[in-house]
Scaffold this active site. Structure first.
Site, PDB file in Angstrom:
ATOM      1  N   ASP A  72      -5.476  -0.035   5.949  1.00 27.01           N
ATOM      2  CA  ASP A  72      -6.291  -0.393   7.112  1.00 27.01           C
ATOM      3  C   ASP A  72      -7.479   0.549   7.283  1.00 27.01           C
ATOM      4  OD1 ASP A  72      -4.204  -2.124   7.334  1.00 27.01           O
ATOM      5  OD2 ASP A  72      -3.303  -1.160   9.071  1.00 27.01           O
TER       6      ASP A  72
ATOM      7  N   TYR B   9       9.333  -1.484  10.234  1.00 29.94           N
ATOM      8  CA  TYR B   9       8.348  -1.142   9.191  1.00 29.94           C
ATOM      9  C   TYR B   9       8.867   0.056   8.379  1.00 29.94           C
ATOM     10  CZ  TYR B   9       3.758   0.040   7.179  1.00 29.94           C
ATOM     11  OH  TYR B   9       2.724   0.322   6.329  1.00 29.94           O
TER      12      TYR B   9
ATOM     13  N   GLY C 186      -2.573  -5.113  18.787  1.00 28.90           N
ATOM     14  CA  GLY C 186      -1.242  -5.657  18.519  1.00 28.90           C
ATOM     15  C   GLY C 186      -1.273  -6.993  17.800  1.00 28.90           C
ATOM     16  N   ALA C 187      -2.413  -7.334  17.196  1.00 30.01           N
ATOM     17  CA  ALA C 187      -2.553  -8.643  16.555  1.00 30.01           C
ATOM     18  C   ALA C 187      -2.496  -8.524  15.033  1.00 30.01           C
ATOM     19  CB  ALA C 187      -3.865  -9.296  16.984  1.00 30.01           C
ATOM     20  N   GLY C 188      -2.190  -7.332  14.524  1.00 29.65           N
ATOM     21  CA  GLY C 188      -2.144  -7.139  13.071  1.00 29.65           C
ATOM     22  C   GLY C 188      -3.526  -7.113  12.450  1.00 29.65           C
ATOM     23  N   LEU C 189      -4.537  -6.755  13.248  1.00 29.82           N
ATOM     24  CA  LEU C 189      -5.918  -6.781  12.755  1.00 29.82           C
ATOM     25  C   LEU C 189      -6.535  -5.376  12.730  1.00 29.82           C
ATOM     26  CD1 LEU C 189      -6.994 -10.034  14.646  1.00 29.82           C
ATOM     27  CD2 LEU C 189      -6.234  -9.819  12.261  1.00 29.82           C
TER      28      LEU C 189
ATOM     29  N   ASP D 237       0.816  -1.235   0.000  1.00 34.84           N
ATOM     30  CA  ASP D 237       0.000   0.000   0.000  1.00 34.84           C
ATOM     31  C   ASP D 237       0.839   1.269   0.000  1.00 34.84           C
ATOM     32  OD1 ASP D 237       0.698  -0.296   2.705  1.00 34.84           O
ATOM     33  OD2 ASP D 237      -1.324   0.149   3.463  1.00 34.84           O
TER      34      ASP D 237
ATOM     35  N   SER E 118      -6.604  -2.713  14.916  1.00 34.15           N
ATOM     36  CA  SER E 118      -7.370  -2.134  16.030  1.00 34.15           C
ATOM     37  C   SER E 118      -7.257  -0.610  16.012  1.00 34.15           C
ATOM     38  CB  SER E 118      -6.875  -2.686  17.357  1.00 34.15           C
ATOM     39  OG  SER E 118      -5.498  -2.413  17.510  1.00 34.15           O
TER      40      SER E 118
END
Ligand code: GLA
Length: 387
Positions: A175, A227, A125-128, A36, A130
């Site tokens: 995201d 990153y 912190g789960a890469g989802l 992205d 939040s």
């Protein structure tokens, strides 16, 4: 927690009912990782896990924020003056909603204050995503209440600005756009260059398939250096190749491009990942459009190998999920999100869900690791107003 409970808690905290309650989901990314910020393609879908916000306007230039479950939660209300909001001034969860207020005001929208109570079921912190869920839920609430009526893509851009500048994490646009724009039962095929998008029907259940999210519970943080280093390396690659962004290197020209980069080994690996990953997104889109859903499995797995070996953002726990799931009969598996921990996704026949889950749990236990959290992901609605 539902809209009613969030509204009730708001009323207890602030003494009046909220003007409304809004929801914004977390996401998983099916394919298109670290593309992205290279103007490339991504394909996320929304999770059923959401951030909910009960919000009312204020007129005195004050922003009051409360959550009992985000960032450890607290009983206290954080009170901020809008005219003192400044980038990098806050390293708590409150930076996400405050950053959105700051970004809206910076863009010239008149926001005179708000009372906010937030609650979220998106694992942190789960890469989802939040944090994107928090940003988008506030952006949508304030946009509705204050009435600019901005298009969803523009809201996503403002949320990204909040994250990049106010919070200080150099993330891309995936995201926030996923949370703002996804649709139930669909994956979002997004061109991050101009945010043009297509909703691709993605009804796994109808085909006897399941997509599992496996949260390794290894924590990651994107404001950390790795990153940013990958992003800088990609920009260096684009500059060396004389293109505006790596998106501009067609897959058919990849070998020639790599040859031009010569012995810049690190950049070669980054470029190879990004250019091949854009091609994988296009392959997945055409497989889904032709109804060949099972055939996307190997493409997902190929994407994982590229993230592990070339982009180098996986970790042993994510690799363990992928290897174990494939051995147990999954059709495909890959890490999802930024990496360095967080979650993997596993595409499997419905009949194999239990075997895959059990094998993964046992592999973690055998390696002395805490077993991961496994849940089934159904493509869910994007951000919307609840009351
Ligand atoms: C994180 C970032 C996104 C994207 C992914 C990797 O989730 O927030 O913008 O770069 O990593 O695809």
């Amino acid at each position: 927690m539902g809209a009613e409970q969030v509204a009730e808690r708001f009323t207890q905290l602030y003494g009046t009912e909220p003007e409304g309650v809004w929801a914004a989901p977390g996401r998983v990314n099916l394919i298109g990782e670290h593309t992205d910020y290279n103007d490339g393609f991504v394909m996320p879908f929304a999770l059923p896990h959401q951030a909910l916000a009960a919000v009312s306007r204020r007129t005195d230039g004050v922003l009051r924020l409360h959550s009992a479950d985000i960032g450890g939660g607290s009983d206290g209300v954080t009170e901020l003056r809008l005219d003192t909001l400044a980038p990098r001034s806050d390293d708590n969860w409150t930076a996400y909603p405050a950053g959105v207020v700051w970004a809206l005001r910076e863009a010239g929208h008149e926001i005179t204050g708000a009372d906010v109570h937030l609650s979220s079921t998106v694992p942190t912190g789960a890469g989802l995503s939040s944090s994107a869920a928090l940003e988008v839920v506030i952006a949508l609430a304030l946009d509705d209440l204050y009435g600019p009526g901005l298009p969803r893509r523009q809201l996503a851009r403002l949320c990204q600005r909040a994250e990049n500048v106010y919070v200080g994490a150099p993330t891309g646009i995936m995201d926030q756009t996923a949370s703002a724009c996804c649709a139930q039962g669909h994956a979002l095929f997004l061109d991050t260059r101009d945010l043009s998008q297509r909703q691709i029907p993605f009804d796994l259940a109808a085909e006897g398939l399941r997509l599992l999210v496996v949260d390794t519970q290894v924590k990651h943080a994107h404001s950390g250096g790795e990153y940013g280093k990958r992003r800088a390396g990609c920009e260096q690659g684009a500059a060396l190749l004389g293109v505006g962004a790596l998106r501009d290197v067609p897959y058919a020209d990849l070998d020639a491009a790599l040859a031009r980069l010569g012995d810049e080994e690190e950049v070669v690996r980054l470029v190879r990942h990004v250019v091949s990953e854009n091609d994988r997104v296009e392959r997945v889109v055409s497989l889904l459009r032709s109804g060949d859903t099972r055939a996307i499995g190997p493409v997902l797995t190929e994407g994982h190998a590229s993230l592990r070996d070339d982009f180098r953002v996986s970790c042993p726990e994510l690799d363990l999920v992928v290897d174990t799931a494939l051995t147990a009969g999954a059709l495909g598996a890959r890490m999802t999100g930024g990496g360095f921990g967080g979650s993997a996704i596993v595409l499997t026949e419905a009949a194999d869900v239990d075997a895959v889950t059990k094998a993964t749990e046992e592999a973690f236990t055998a390696s002395g690791l805490t077993p991961p959290r496994v849940f089934e992901a159904l493509p869910s609605p994007g951000a919307h107003r609840l009351t």
